[in-house]
Design an enzyme around this catalytic site. Structure first.
Site, PDB file in Angstrom:
ATOM      1  N   TYR A 297       0.835  -1.200   0.000  1.00 14.58           N
ATOM      2  CA  TYR A 297       0.000   0.000   0.000  1.00 14.58           C
ATOM      3  C   TYR A 297       0.871   1.250   0.000  1.00 14.58           C
ATOM      4  O   TYR A 297       1.710   1.430   0.890  1.00 14.58           O
ATOM      5  CB  TYR A 297      -0.932   0.022   1.220  1.00 14.58           C
ATOM      6  CG  TYR A 297      -1.866   1.201   1.188  1.00 14.58           C
ATOM      7  CD1 TYR A 297      -2.996   1.178   0.356  1.00 14.58           C
ATOM      8  CD2 TYR A 297      -1.623   2.348   1.928  1.00 14.58           C
ATOM      9  CE1 TYR A 297      -3.839   2.271   0.277  1.00 14.58           C
ATOM     10  CE2 TYR A 297      -2.464   3.448   1.858  1.00 14.58           C
ATOM     11  CZ  TYR A 297      -3.576   3.400   1.027  1.00 14.58           C
ATOM     12  OH  TYR A 297      -4.410   4.484   0.944  1.00 14.58           O
TER      13      TYR A 297
ATOM     14  N   GLN B 278     -10.843   0.758   1.555  1.00 19.82           N
ATOM     15  CA  GLN B 278     -11.410  -0.001   0.439  1.00 19.82           C
ATOM     16  C   GLN B 278     -10.317  -0.711  -0.363  1.00 19.82           C
ATOM     17  O   GLN B 278     -10.527  -1.828  -0.866  1.00 19.82           O
ATOM     18  CB  GLN B 278     -12.255   0.897  -0.470  1.00 19.82           C
ATOM     19  CG  GLN B 278     -11.536   2.047  -1.140  1.00 19.82           C
ATOM     20  CD  GLN B 278     -11.551   3.305  -0.301  1.00 19.82           C
ATOM     21  OE1 GLN B 278     -11.693   3.252   0.920  1.00 19.82           O
ATOM     22  NE2 GLN B 278     -11.399   4.464  -0.957  1.00 19.82           N
TER      23      GLN B 278
ATOM     24  N   ASN C  77      -3.052   5.968   6.934  1.00 22.09           N
ATOM     25  CA  ASN C  77      -3.739   6.711   7.985  1.00 22.09           C
ATOM     26  C   ASN C  77      -4.497   5.742   8.899  1.00 22.09           C
ATOM     27  O   ASN C  77      -4.386   4.523   8.774  1.00 22.09           O
ATOM     28  CB  ASN C  77      -4.673   7.769   7.380  1.00 22.09           C
ATOM     29  CG  ASN C  77      -5.763   7.149   6.516  1.00 22.09           C
ATOM     30  OD1 ASN C  77      -6.068   5.954   6.595  1.00 22.09           O
ATOM     31  ND2 ASN C  77      -6.369   7.958   5.662  1.00 22.09           N
TER      32      ASN C  77
ATOM     33  N   SER D  87       3.118   9.051  11.521  1.00 22.36           N
ATOM     34  CA  SER D  87       4.560   9.119  11.729  1.00 22.36           C
ATOM     35  C   SER D  87       4.921   9.807  13.036  1.00 22.36           C
ATOM     36  O   SER D  87       4.164  10.631  13.564  1.00 22.36           O
ATOM     37  CB  SER D  87       5.207   9.866  10.563  1.00 22.36           C
ATOM     38  OG  SER D  87       6.605   9.746  10.616  1.00 22.36           O
TER      39      SER D  87
ATOM     40  N   GLN E 126       9.329  15.256  10.215  1.00 24.49           N
ATOM     41  CA  GLN E 126       8.255  14.318  10.523  1.00 24.49           C
ATOM     42  C   GLN E 126       6.957  15.035  10.860  1.00 24.49           C
ATOM     43  O   GLN E 126       5.872  14.509  10.637  1.00 24.49           O
ATOM     44  CB  GLN E 126       8.661  13.398  11.671  1.00 24.49           C
ATOM     45  CG  GLN E 126       9.719  12.385  11.295  1.00 24.49           C
ATOM     46  CD  GLN E 126       9.366  11.602  10.041  1.00 24.49           C
ATOM     47  OE1 GLN E 126       8.385  10.849  10.013  1.00 24.49           O
ATOM     48  NE2 GLN E 126      10.128  11.779   8.977  1.00 24.49           N
TER      49      GLN E 126
ATOM     50  N   HIS F   5       4.258  15.429   8.018  1.00 27.29           N
ATOM     51  CA  HIS F   5       3.554  14.288   7.412  1.00 27.29           C
ATOM     52  C   HIS F   5       2.046  14.431   7.510  1.00 27.29           C
ATOM     53  O   HIS F   5       1.319  14.178   6.560  1.00 27.29           O
ATOM     54  CB  HIS F   5       3.987  12.983   8.075  1.00 27.29           C
ATOM     55  CG  HIS F   5       5.105  12.305   7.351  1.00 27.29           C
ATOM     56  ND1 HIS F   5       4.977  11.852   6.056  1.00 27.29           N
ATOM     57  CD2 HIS F   5       6.355  11.987   7.723  1.00 27.29           C
ATOM     58  CE1 HIS F   5       6.116  11.297   5.670  1.00 27.29           C
ATOM     59  NE2 HIS F   5       6.971  11.373   6.665  1.00 27.29           N
TER      60      HIS F   5
ATOM     61  N   GLU G  13       9.254   5.498  16.426  1.00 26.19           N
ATOM     62  CA  GLU G  13       9.417   5.014  15.054  1.00 26.19           C
ATOM     63  C   GLU G  13      10.799   5.417  14.539  1.00 26.19           C
ATOM     64  O   GLU G  13      11.559   4.598  14.023  1.00 26.19           O
ATOM     65  CB  GLU G  13       8.330   5.612  14.167  1.00 26.19           C
ATOM     66  CG  GLU G  13       8.449   5.239  12.703  1.00 26.19           C
ATOM     67  CD  GLU G  13       7.523   6.033  11.810  1.00 26.19           C
ATOM     68  OE1 GLU G  13       7.319   5.607  10.661  1.00 26.19           O
ATOM     69  OE2 GLU G  13       7.004   7.088  12.237  1.00 26.19           O
ATOM     70  N   HIS G  14      11.118   6.695  14.652  1.00 26.53           N
ATOM     71  CA  HIS G  14      12.426   7.219  14.245  1.00 26.53           C
ATOM     72  C   HIS G  14      13.137   7.789  15.468  1.00 26.53           C
ATOM     73  O   HIS G  14      12.534   8.548  16.233  1.00 26.53           O
ATOM     74  CB  HIS G  14      12.281   8.360  13.229  1.00 26.53           C
ATOM     75  CG  HIS G  14      11.486   8.004  12.015  1.00 26.53           C
ATOM     76  ND1 HIS G  14      10.155   8.354  11.864  1.00 26.53           N
ATOM     77  CD2 HIS G  14      11.830   7.330  10.889  1.00 26.53           C
ATOM     78  CE1 HIS G  14       9.713   7.916  10.691  1.00 26.53           C
ATOM     79  NE2 HIS G  14      10.706   7.293  10.083  1.00 26.53           N
TER      80      HIS G  14
ATOM     81  N   ASP H  82      14.276   7.927   4.985  1.00 27.40           N
ATOM     82  CA  ASP H  82      12.985   7.975   4.306  1.00 27.40           C
ATOM     83  C   ASP H  82      13.126   7.723   2.812  1.00 27.40           C
ATOM     84  O   ASP H  82      12.188   7.262   2.165  1.00 27.40           O
ATOM     85  CB  ASP H  82      12.328   9.343   4.516  1.00 27.40           C
ATOM     86  CG  ASP H  82      11.398   9.357   5.711  1.00 27.40           C
ATOM     87  OD1 ASP H  82      11.175   8.290   6.301  1.00 27.40           O
ATOM     88  OD2 ASP H  82      10.899  10.443   6.065  1.00 27.40           O
TER      89      ASP H  82
ATOM     90  N   GLU I 198       1.749 -36.616  28.049  1.00 26.58           N
ATOM     91  CA  GLU I 198       0.655 -35.789  27.535  1.00 26.58           C
ATOM     92  C   GLU I 198      -0.579 -36.607  27.169  1.00 26.58           C
ATOM     93  O   GLU I 198      -1.573 -36.067  26.666  1.00 26.58           O
ATOM     94  CB  GLU I 198       1.151 -34.980  26.322  1.00 26.58           C
ATOM     95  CG  GLU I 198       2.260 -33.999  26.702  1.00 26.58           C
ATOM     96  CD  GLU I 198       2.647 -33.040  25.598  1.00 26.58           C
ATOM     97  OE1 GLU I 198       2.133 -33.194  24.458  1.00 26.58           O
ATOM     98  OE2 GLU I 198       3.452 -32.133  25.869  1.00 26.58           O
TER      99      GLU I 198
ATOM    100  N   HIS J  59       0.254 -40.389  19.029  1.00 22.24           N
ATOM    101  CA  HIS J  59       1.606 -39.867  18.867  1.00 22.24           C
ATOM    102  C   HIS J  59       2.636 -40.919  19.287  1.00 22.24           C
ATOM    103  O   HIS J  59       3.626 -41.158  18.595  1.00 22.24           O
ATOM    104  CB  HIS J  59       1.807 -38.609  19.741  1.00 22.24           C
ATOM    105  CG  HIS J  59       1.187 -37.354  19.190  1.00 22.24           C
ATOM    106  ND1 HIS J  59      -0.158 -37.195  19.054  1.00 22.24           N
ATOM    107  CD2 HIS J  59       1.760 -36.197  18.741  1.00 22.24           C
ATOM    108  CE1 HIS J  59      -0.408 -35.994  18.553  1.00 22.24           C
ATOM    109  NE2 HIS J  59       0.744 -35.365  18.352  1.00 22.24           N
TER     110      HIS J  59
END
Length: 469
Positions: free
Chosen positions: A161, A223, A246, A273, A295, A298, A362-363, A396, A450, A455
């Site tokens: 994406y 979607q 988002n 971000s 950042q 964004h 994140e960064h 980036d 067990e 088995h």
């Protein structure tokens, strides 16, 4: 003084809404541009520090309620629903036959030669770094006659994406497409919002072609995630979806990952971000502020944090913020982000590192002379940028590392997109008669503990056969 004399209550973050952004209360007498708060760590209670670790998070219960009907519509109506939603959200009028294009059959987009060169350099660097991640198969004999192997196989069909919205991000096509290409994924589907005239950003198409993308879905938002996860007449169903987005994209990924019908995996919950910058008396104020703002631009749901170690004069920081924000085309977004961001003053490097590991950014930018001394102690971060000449922007775009990274504090348990994102590891074992005789009795005993008789007998029958022959 910019430093407060006593702590005031820090209000917990509220659910994020575009019309009512969350603003963290600052400590008394602190003054930074655009409402950016300043806190001194030593003046804060444990609960107040805990509040600082929280993000201006999305109210996912509300977002889920908005996203589920969209997923249901795509599930029941397929391409027709995607067409309608693309017209509604992206203002692009498409026929169902225009939703998905075959990338290889598209003519090469004409780019400015300087722009094309930049993307070519980024592609080469990202390829070099991710190619180095390839692992050799493992083959060991755990005991005589018991051979164990591990082999790597690509995930056959993946969706990537590439966000549109407030900024076009062809770099994300490279970040997601290169490792998928190197992994050997048989089918790569790229989804990105079309422009109002129904066309695709030429830089995105250029990157898609370089990365060997097979199909391009002209759709964005939840979607697009639903179409790739569930499949439609025109959009192939994929087995894993990667990429940032988002809150609606993130919510769709999370919902569909937990849907038995979709049978789809995701890379991580990568949302808005965020960046944390560490500075001290050796930092260049102009550089450090430029990193924070990179950042902040964004989107309004981003967050930036400055952590300053020792006695640092914040006046140059405030001056640089005002001057640099004034130069930015997206200044309204930046100002809103700064209003829910903050600066934290700490007395020691150890305190800074402790806060970083609890915040899990994140960064993480460490712009100090002794930047390397921080690196080994950082446990929780998506990506680290060390030194005065390492802006976050290089990661980036073109240093070679991946920019699709965990946000919201998920860096505590997730890493960023890599070659491993697009592969799975299969274990193989093969036993000789000697091997089953060596390990078999232990397996029988464990199966008895067990109470799994079948088995046990799968081993016993083989051992019996060997003893009789």
């Amino acid at each position: 003084s910019h430093v407060c004399s006593r702590p005031a209550a820090i209000t917990p973050p509220q659910s994020y809404h575009h019309t009512s952004p969350y603003t963290m209360a600052s400590t008394d007498n602190a003054s930074m541009p655009f409402g950016m708060a300043i806190h001194r760590y030593s003046d804060l209670t444990a609960d107040q520090v805990k509040q600082l670790l929280l993000r201006p998070k999305v109210n996912f219960a509300q977002v889920f309620d908005l996203v589920r009907p969209i997923i249901d519509s795509v599930r029941t109506r397929g391409d027709a629903a995607v067409v309608e939603l693309t017209a509604k959200f992206d203002k692009a009028q498409l026929e169902e036959s225009e939703l998905v294009i075959d990338v290889a059959s598209q003519p090469d987009p004409e780019l400015d030669p300087v722009v094309q060169k930049a993307f070519d350099v980024a592609y080469a660097n990202i390829t070099t770094f991710h190619k180095a991640m390839k692992r050799d198969p493992i083959e060991v004999e755990t005991m005589p006659g018991v051979q164990c192997r591990r082999v790597c196989r690509p995930i056959e069909r993946v969706g990537i994406y590439v966000p549109g919205g407030t900024a076009v991000l062809p770099s994300t096509a490279l970040m997601l497409g290169v490792p998928a290409q190197l992994a050997g994924c048989k089918e790569i589907v790229l989804a990105t919002p079309p422009r109002p005239d129904g066309s695709i950003c030429p830089e995105v198409l250029y990157c898609a072609k370089k990365c060997g993308v097979n199909k391009l879905l002209k759709a964005g938002g939840s979607q697009a995630i639903a179409a790739m996860a569930l499949g439609t007449n025109t959009c192939p169903k994929v087995e894993k979806i990667c990429g940032p987005g988002n809150q609606f994209v993130t919510a769709a990924k999370m919902i569909l990952q937990n849907s038995g019908e979709a049978m789809v995996a995701i890379d991580m919950p990568a949302g808005p971000s965020e960046q944390l910058c560490i500075g001290d008396a050796t930092s260049n104020a102009e550089f450090l502020v430029s990193d924070l703002l990179s950042q902040a631009e964004h989107g309004v749901d981003s967050q930036v944090v400055g952590v300053f170690v020792g006695d640092v004069d914040l006046a140059p920081i405030a001056k640089q913020i005002e001057a640099q924000v004034a130069e930015l085309p997206r200044k309204a977004i930046v100002q809103e982000v700064l209003s829910k961001s903050f600066i934290l003053q700490v007395d020691s490097k150890e305190t800074a590192i402790d806060f970083v590991n609890r915040y899990a950014p994140e960064h993480l930018v460490v712009q100090t002379d002794d930047c390397e001394s921080y690196a080994d102690s950082v446990i929780n971060a998506g990506s680290i940028f060390l030194g005065h000449y390492t802006p976050e922007s290089v990661g980036d775009y073109a240093s070679g590392t991946n920019h699709s990274l965990p946000t919201y504090g998920y860096a505590r348990m997730y890493g960023g997109v890599s070659l491993d994102t697009y592969v799975k590891y299969i274990t193989v074992q093969k036993l000789t008669p000697e091997g089953i005789q060596n390990v078999g009795p232990h397996v029988e005993q464990m199966a008895r503990v067990e109470e799994l008789k079948a088995h046990e007998m799968a081993v016993t029958r083989r051992l019996r056969h060997l003893s009789q022959n």
